[in-house]
Design a protein around this motif. Structure first.
Motif, PDB file in Angstrom:
ATOM      1  N   LYS A 194       6.467  24.610   4.542  1.00 16.27           N
ATOM      2  CA  LYS A 194       5.547  24.155   3.709  1.00 16.27           C
ATOM      3  C   LYS A 194       5.247  22.683   3.340  1.00 16.27           C
ATOM      4  CE  LYS A 194       5.477  28.592   1.165  1.00 16.27           C
ATOM      5  NZ  LYS A 194       5.161  29.198  -0.248  1.00 16.27           N
TER       6      LYS A 194
ATOM      7  N   SER B 137       9.266  22.749  -5.535  1.00 21.68           N
ATOM      8  CA  SER B 137       9.316  22.869  -4.248  1.00 21.68           C
ATOM      9  C   SER B 137      10.587  21.879  -3.670  1.00 21.68           C
ATOM     10  CB  SER B 137       8.314  22.974  -3.399  1.00 21.68           C
ATOM     11  OG  SER B 137       7.332  21.598  -3.707  1.00 21.68           O
TER      12      SER B 137
ATOM     13  N   ASP C 212       4.929  23.137  -5.922  1.00 19.36           N
ATOM     14  CA  ASP C 212       3.799  23.665  -4.877  1.00 19.36           C
ATOM     15  C   ASP C 212       2.647  24.027  -5.655  1.00 19.36           C
ATOM     16  OD1 ASP C 212       4.308  26.025  -6.379  1.00 19.36           O
ATOM     17  OD2 ASP C 212       5.537  27.084  -4.554  1.00 19.36           O
ATOM     18  N   GLU C 213       1.620  24.717  -4.858  1.00 16.86           N
ATOM     19  CA  GLU C 213       0.278  25.294  -5.443  1.00 16.86           C
ATOM     20  C   GLU C 213       0.208  26.472  -6.438  1.00 16.86           C
ATOM     21  OE1 GLU C 213       1.585  27.483  -1.833  1.00 16.86           O
ATOM     22  OE2 GLU C 213       1.133  25.334  -2.108  1.00 16.86           O
TER      23      GLU C 213
END
Length: 175
Positions: A102, A78, A72-73
């Motif tokens: 997400k 994730s 993920d960011e």
């Protein structure tokens, strides 16, 4: 005559409304769909053969495990998934584009070799990035809610072909 025209106009209006409804987006109550598919092959490359056999003699390996990891960011995992190759040495993983609300970004995913069941051909190579992992770049196919990435073949080799690491790393020599 007026009655006939009224009926024709009524039918035409109803038809137009039903056609317009076909192009409306169907509400999904916040749930978005779509998949990312990742596929490729795993092959054995034997360096002990002659040049022609080495170049053209790669054989598929059944039962190899290939994994996909998406971050993920915040650089947290994730998604993690793996697949085993079939008799043709092919694998294909399907990832939902949205996990727990997400979005999974394909450019934050990478694919790598995990293991080979072959007792002779079980040393992963970095040929096409199989050992260190390859990031998903430009998709091979985009169709509606599907993005497909077909990667170059990954290779395993025999222990005889494995080159030892001869780099003199200064950090290893510091006592």
């Amino acid at each position: 005559m007026k009655m006939a025209w009224s009926m024709v106009l009524l039918v035409a209006a109803a038809t137009m409304m039903s056609i317009a409804e076909c192009w409306e987006e169907v509400p999904t109550n916040g749930v978005t769909t779509g998949v990312i598919r990742v596929g490729g092959k795993v092959l054995c490359q034997d360096c002990t053969e002659g040049w022609n056999e080495w170049v053209d003699g790669q054989k598929p390996i059944e039962g190899c495990v290939v994994s996909v990891i998406c971050m993920d960011e915040r650089k947290r995992v994730s998604y993690y998934g793996s697949d085993k190759t079939d008799k043709a040495g092919e694998y294909e993983l399907t990832i939902n584009k949205y996990i727990h609300g997400k979005e999974i970004k394909p450019e934050a995913c990478f694919t790598r070799l995990v293991s080979s069941p072959d007792p002779i051909c079980n040393i992963p190579t970095d040929f096409a990035g199989g050992k260190t992992g390859v990031k998903l770049g430009r998709p091979t196919l985009v169709y509606r809610d599907m993005i497909k990435h077909v990667l170059s073949p990954f290779y395993y080799t025999t222990p005889m072909c494995d080159e030892p690491d001869t780099n003199d790393d200064e950090q290893q020599n510091n006592y």
